[in-house]
Design a protein around this motif. Sequence first.
Motif, short mmCIF file in Angstrom:
data_model
loop_
_atom_site.label_atom_id
_atom_site.label_comp_id
_atom_site.label_asym_id
_atom_site.label_seq_id
_atom_site.Cartn_x
_atom_site.Cartn_y
_atom_site.Cartn_z
N LEU A 126 0.82 -1.22 0.00
CA LEU A 126 0.00 0.00 0.00
C LEU A 126 0.85 1.27 0.00
CD1 LEU A 126 -2.78 -1.05 2.54
CD2 LEU A 126 -2.97 -0.87 0.05
N ALA A 127 2.16 1.13 0.03
CA ALA A 127 3.05 2.29 0.09
C ALA A 127 2.84 3.27 -1.07
CB ALA A 127 4.51 1.85 0.18
N PRO A 128 2.65 2.83 -2.31
CA PRO A 128 2.42 3.81 -3.38
C PRO A 128 1.17 4.65 -3.17
CG PRO A 128 3.03 1.70 -4.32
CD PRO A 128 2.82 1.48 -2.86
N LEU A 129 0.13 4.04 -2.62
CA LEU A 129 -1.10 4.78 -2.32
C LEU A 129 -0.83 5.89 -1.30
CD1 LEU A 129 -4.27 4.97 -2.49
CD2 LEU A 129 -4.25 3.45 -0.49
N PHE A 130 -0.08 5.57 -0.26
CA PHE A 130 0.20 6.57 0.76
C PHE A 130 1.25 7.57 0.29
CE2 PHE A 130 -1.78 3.25 3.36
CZ PHE A 130 -2.79 4.02 3.91
N VAL A 151 8.75 1.32 -1.03
CA VAL A 151 8.34 0.88 -2.37
C VAL A 151 9.50 0.13 -3.04
CG1 VAL A 151 7.77 1.69 -4.70
CG2 VAL A 151 6.58 2.64 -2.74
N GLY A 152 10.72 0.64 -2.91
CA GLY A 152 11.89 -0.03 -3.49
C GLY A 152 12.13 -1.40 -2.87
N MET A 153 12.02 -1.50 -1.56
CA MET A 153 12.19 -2.79 -0.90
C MET A 153 11.12 -3.78 -1.34
SD MET A 153 13.20 -1.87 3.03
CE MET A 153 12.80 -3.50 3.56
N SER A 154 9.90 -3.31 -1.44
CA SER A 154 8.80 -4.19 -1.86
C SER A 154 9.00 -4.65 -3.29
CB SER A 154 7.46 -3.45 -1.73
OG SER A 154 7.25 -3.05 -0.41
N TRP A 155 9.43 -3.74 -4.15
CA TRP A 155 9.66 -4.07 -5.55
C TRP A 155 10.74 -5.15 -5.68
CZ3 TRP A 155 6.94 -2.81 -9.73
CH2 TRP A 155 7.51 -3.03 -10.98
N ARG A 156 11.83 -4.98 -4.93
CA ARG A 156 12.90 -5.97 -4.96
C ARG A 156 12.43 -7.32 -4.41
NH1 ARG A 156 15.80 -1.47 -3.53
NH2 ARG A 156 15.84 -2.01 -1.34
N ALA A 157 11.65 -7.28 -3.32
CA ALA A 157 11.14 -8.52 -2.74
C ALA A 157 10.19 -9.24 -3.70
CB ALA A 157 10.45 -8.24 -1.41
N LEU A 158 9.38 -8.49 -4.42
CA LEU A 158 8.48 -9.12 -5.40
C LEU A 158 9.28 -9.70 -6.57
CD1 LEU A 158 5.48 -6.60 -5.60
CD2 LEU A 158 5.44 -8.96 -4.77
N GLY A 159 10.39 -9.07 -6.92
CA GLY A 159 11.25 -9.57 -8.00
C GLY A 159 11.93 -10.88 -7.64
N ARG A 160 12.23 -11.05 -6.36
CA ARG A 160 12.87 -12.30 -5.91
C ARG A 160 11.88 -13.43 -5.78
NH1 ARG A 160 16.16 -8.90 -2.01
NH2 ARG A 160 14.25 -8.95 -0.82
#
Length: 125
Positions: free
Chosen positions: A7-11, A115-124
Amino acid sequence: MNPFALLAPLFLVFELWQLVVSERYMGIKQIRVNADPRELPMPGWMSALWGGGLLAYYVWMTTLLIHPVGRAQGVVLLLVTLIGYGFRSTCGLKWVLVVLTFEGSIRIGMLISLVGMSWRALGRA
């Protein structure tokens, strides 16, 4: 992966919107004419959206503390909010915008980090 971090992009959008609205109601133009922002007209839908958004934001910041991924950002977000509130409640109207801008910039940085951490975690995954 922390599901609450998604939800970070929303906030992040909410935080940017909040900075724009606060500039409108407590900005340079308002300081020049010595206007009290509480006396300026605000549409009912905007105040309801802002108040509801702030409540959701605080609840969301607290939920970030549950999961290890994003916990550091959640702690910083909450601390900056509490410290910023303390400063805003004691300073004059002329300094509120400065405090809000500084507070918002730190929160935006933490949200971008999340958002960056989440993006990297989704990529892994």
